[in-house]
Design a protein around this motif. Structure first.
Motif, PDB file in Angstrom:
ATOM      1  N   ARG A 151      -4.236  11.902  -4.090  1.00 31.33           N
ATOM      2  CA  ARG A 151      -5.165  12.236  -3.001  1.00 31.33           C
ATOM      3  C   ARG A 151      -6.554  11.711  -3.325  1.00 31.33           C
ATOM      4  O   ARG A 151      -7.245  11.177  -2.483  1.00 31.33           O
ATOM      5  CB  ARG A 151      -5.167  13.749  -2.773  1.00 31.33           C
ATOM      6  CG  ARG A 151      -6.176  14.266  -1.812  1.00 31.33           C
ATOM      7  CD  ARG A 151      -6.090  13.853  -0.345  1.00 31.33           C
ATOM      8  NE  ARG A 151      -4.837  13.537   0.241  1.00 31.33           N
ATOM      9  CZ  ARG A 151      -4.696  12.662   1.255  1.00 31.33           C
ATOM     10  NH1 ARG A 151      -5.716  12.055   1.780  1.00 31.33           N
ATOM     11  NH2 ARG A 151      -3.519  12.413   1.758  1.00 31.33           N
ATOM     12  N   TRP A 152      -7.003  11.869  -4.563  1.00 31.79           N
ATOM     13  CA  TRP A 152      -8.311  11.393  -4.987  1.00 31.79           C
ATOM     14  C   TRP A 152      -8.411   9.880  -4.814  1.00 31.79           C
ATOM     15  O   TRP A 152      -9.411   9.374  -4.328  1.00 31.79           O
ATOM     16  CB  TRP A 152      -8.551  11.794  -6.442  1.00 31.79           C
ATOM     17  CG  TRP A 152      -9.852  11.305  -6.987  1.00 31.79           C
ATOM     18  CD1 TRP A 152     -11.079  11.886  -6.817  1.00 31.79           C
ATOM     19  CD2 TRP A 152     -10.064  10.144  -7.784  1.00 31.79           C
ATOM     20  NE1 TRP A 152     -12.031  11.145  -7.462  1.00 31.79           N
ATOM     21  CE2 TRP A 152     -11.437  10.069  -8.070  1.00 31.79           C
ATOM     22  CE3 TRP A 152      -9.229   9.153  -8.287  1.00 31.79           C
ATOM     23  CZ2 TRP A 152     -11.997   9.051  -8.830  1.00 31.79           C
ATOM     24  CZ3 TRP A 152      -9.784   8.140  -9.050  1.00 31.79           C
ATOM     25  CH2 TRP A 152     -11.146   8.096  -9.312  1.00 31.79           C
ATOM     26  N   LEU A 153      -7.361   9.150  -5.195  1.00 35.19           N
ATOM     27  CA  LEU A 153      -7.373   7.697  -5.057  1.00 35.19           C
ATOM     28  C   LEU A 153      -7.422   7.274  -3.593  1.00 35.19           C
ATOM     29  O   LEU A 153      -8.141   6.339  -3.236  1.00 35.19           O
ATOM     30  CB  LEU A 153      -6.137   7.090  -5.740  1.00 35.19           C
ATOM     31  CG  LEU A 153      -6.128   7.149  -7.255  1.00 35.19           C
ATOM     32  CD1 LEU A 153      -4.773   6.753  -7.799  1.00 35.19           C
ATOM     33  CD2 LEU A 153      -7.216   6.273  -7.842  1.00 35.19           C
ATOM     34  N   ILE A 154      -6.677   7.955  -2.731  1.00 35.70           N
ATOM     35  CA  ILE A 154      -6.695   7.638  -1.304  1.00 35.70           C
ATOM     36  C   ILE A 154      -8.084   7.895  -0.731  1.00 35.70           C
ATOM     37  O   ILE A 154      -8.650   7.070  -0.017  1.00 35.70           O
ATOM     38  CB  ILE A 154      -5.625   8.448  -0.548  1.00 35.70           C
ATOM     39  CG1 ILE A 154      -4.235   7.954  -0.960  1.00 35.70           C
ATOM     40  CG2 ILE A 154      -5.803   8.328   0.962  1.00 35.70           C
ATOM     41  CD1 ILE A 154      -3.109   8.860  -0.497  1.00 35.70           C
ATOM     42  N   ASP A 155      -8.672   9.064  -1.060  1.00 38.60           N
ATOM     43  CA  ASP A 155     -10.007   9.380  -0.572  1.00 38.60           C
ATOM     44  C   ASP A 155     -11.038   8.379  -1.069  1.00 38.60           C
ATOM     45  O   ASP A 155     -11.953   7.986  -0.339  1.00 38.60           O
ATOM     46  CB  ASP A 155     -10.413  10.794  -1.020  1.00 38.60           C
ATOM     47  CG  ASP A 155      -9.594  11.886  -0.337  1.00 38.60           C
ATOM     48  OD1 ASP A 155      -8.915  11.578   0.679  1.00 38.60           O
ATOM     49  OD2 ASP A 155      -9.609  13.016  -0.833  1.00 38.60           O
ATOM     50  N   ARG A 156     -10.886   7.938  -2.294  1.00 34.86           N
ATOM     51  CA  ARG A 156     -11.815   6.965  -2.869  1.00 34.86           C
ATOM     52  C   ARG A 156     -11.707   5.619  -2.147  1.00 34.86           C
ATOM     53  O   ARG A 156     -12.709   4.971  -1.886  1.00 34.86           O
ATOM     54  CB  ARG A 156     -11.492   6.788  -4.356  1.00 34.86           C
ATOM     55  CG  ARG A 156     -12.470   5.911  -5.082  1.00 34.86           C
ATOM     56  CD  ARG A 156     -12.219   5.988  -6.572  1.00 34.86           C
ATOM     57  NE  ARG A 156     -13.026   5.000  -7.211  1.00 34.86           N
ATOM     58  CZ  ARG A 156     -12.608   4.189  -8.158  1.00 34.86           C
ATOM     59  NH1 ARG A 156     -11.379   4.276  -8.586  1.00 34.86           N
ATOM     60  NH2 ARG A 156     -13.413   3.310  -8.702  1.00 34.86           N
ATOM     61  N   VAL A 186       0.834  -1.198   0.000  1.00 31.95           N
ATOM     62  CA  VAL A 186       0.000   0.000   0.000  1.00 31.95           C
ATOM     63  C   VAL A 186       0.876   1.259   0.000  1.00 31.95           C
ATOM     64  O   VAL A 186       0.635   2.193  -0.772  1.00 31.95           O
ATOM     65  CB  VAL A 186      -0.978  -0.004   1.204  1.00 31.95           C
ATOM     66  CG1 VAL A 186      -1.731   1.313   1.303  1.00 31.95           C
ATOM     67  CG2 VAL A 186      -1.951  -1.173   1.080  1.00 31.95           C
ATOM     68  N   ALA A 187       1.888   1.287   0.833  1.00 32.55           N
ATOM     69  CA  ALA A 187       2.786   2.447   0.866  1.00 32.55           C
ATOM     70  C   ALA A 187       3.527   2.601  -0.459  1.00 32.55           C
ATOM     71  O   ALA A 187       3.718   3.723  -0.948  1.00 32.55           O
ATOM     72  CB  ALA A 187       3.785   2.309   2.015  1.00 32.55           C
ATOM     73  N   ALA A 188       3.926   1.495  -1.060  1.00 29.18           N
ATOM     74  CA  ALA A 188       4.645   1.549  -2.342  1.00 29.18           C
ATOM     75  C   ALA A 188       3.739   2.067  -3.454  1.00 29.18           C
ATOM     76  O   ALA A 188       4.180   2.859  -4.300  1.00 29.18           O
ATOM     77  CB  ALA A 188       5.189   0.169  -2.694  1.00 29.18           C
ATOM     78  N   VAL A 189       2.482   1.647  -3.447  1.00 26.00           N
ATOM     79  CA  VAL A 189       1.537   2.141  -4.455  1.00 26.00           C
ATOM     80  C   VAL A 189       1.304   3.636  -4.267  1.00 26.00           C
ATOM     81  O   VAL A 189       1.255   4.392  -5.247  1.00 26.00           O
ATOM     82  CB  VAL A 189       0.204   1.353  -4.400  1.00 26.00           C
ATOM     83  CG1 VAL A 189      -0.875   2.027  -5.235  1.00 26.00           C
ATOM     84  CG2 VAL A 189       0.425  -0.073  -4.875  1.00 26.00           C
TER      85      VAL A 189
END
Length: 180
Positions: free
Chosen positions: A171-176, A139-142
């Protein structure tokens, strides 16, 4: 002689006018040539950046597919290991070729951002190949790869003077992911 002296101001005016016209035409030609050259290099940079982005994203996606079976929460479509390794090798070759164009044509900020993104995706590729080692945090690497991609596109857009606002995806991907 008097007739010549009477016409001398008009003759000087014509000479100054001709010289002014020649100078203006020269400056206009030079500016037009510089604009055309700038557009041509911007087109080549755009092609190089686009090809690099596609090639690197392909490696990224193949790494996701190769590791999908070992990550229960993965939404990627798993791929057979032998096929995946062959495809990732081909994609890596395209990425290597595209990298050379970025090095040749890119400005310093874009090359630095491309280098960061490339390194982050390399970590995903190493995990997909099974050589990343223990303690690898997928997850951190992605997230590093996604943030590297954003930095690359911000730098590339700035270098190409594309000014249509923020297009960051990390940021959008993390929020999603958090809302899913």
């Amino acid at each position: 002689m008097t007739a010549f002296l009477n016409q001398l101001p008009a003759l000087i005016g014509v000479i100054v006018g001709v010289l002014g016209t020649l100078l203006t035409a020269r400056l206009n030609d030079r500016a037009q040539w510089a604009r055309a050259l700038s557009v041509r290099w911007d087109e080549r940079r755009l092609d190089a950046y686009s090809e690099f982005g596609r090639a690197l994203k392909e490696v990224h996606l193949l790494a996701h597919r190769l590791t999908a079976s070992s990550r229960p929460s993965s939404r990627a479509h798993p791929i057979d290991r032998a096929t995946g390794l062959e495809l990732i090798g081909q994609a890596d070759a395209r990425r290597t070729k595209a990298w050379e164009a970025v090095l040749l044509l890119g400005d310093a900020d874009t090359v630095a951002a491309a280098r960061e993104w490339r390194w982050a995706v390399l970590q995903l590729e190493r995990e997909a190949r099974g050589v990343a080692g223990d303690g690898f945090d997928w997850v951190a690497a992605v997230r590093r790869a996604d943030e590297g991609r954003d930095r690359f596109y911000v730098a590339a857009r700035a270098g190409l003077t594309v000014g249509s606002g923020d297009v960051a995806q990390a940021r959008w991907l993390i929020d999603r992911q958090l809302s899913a």
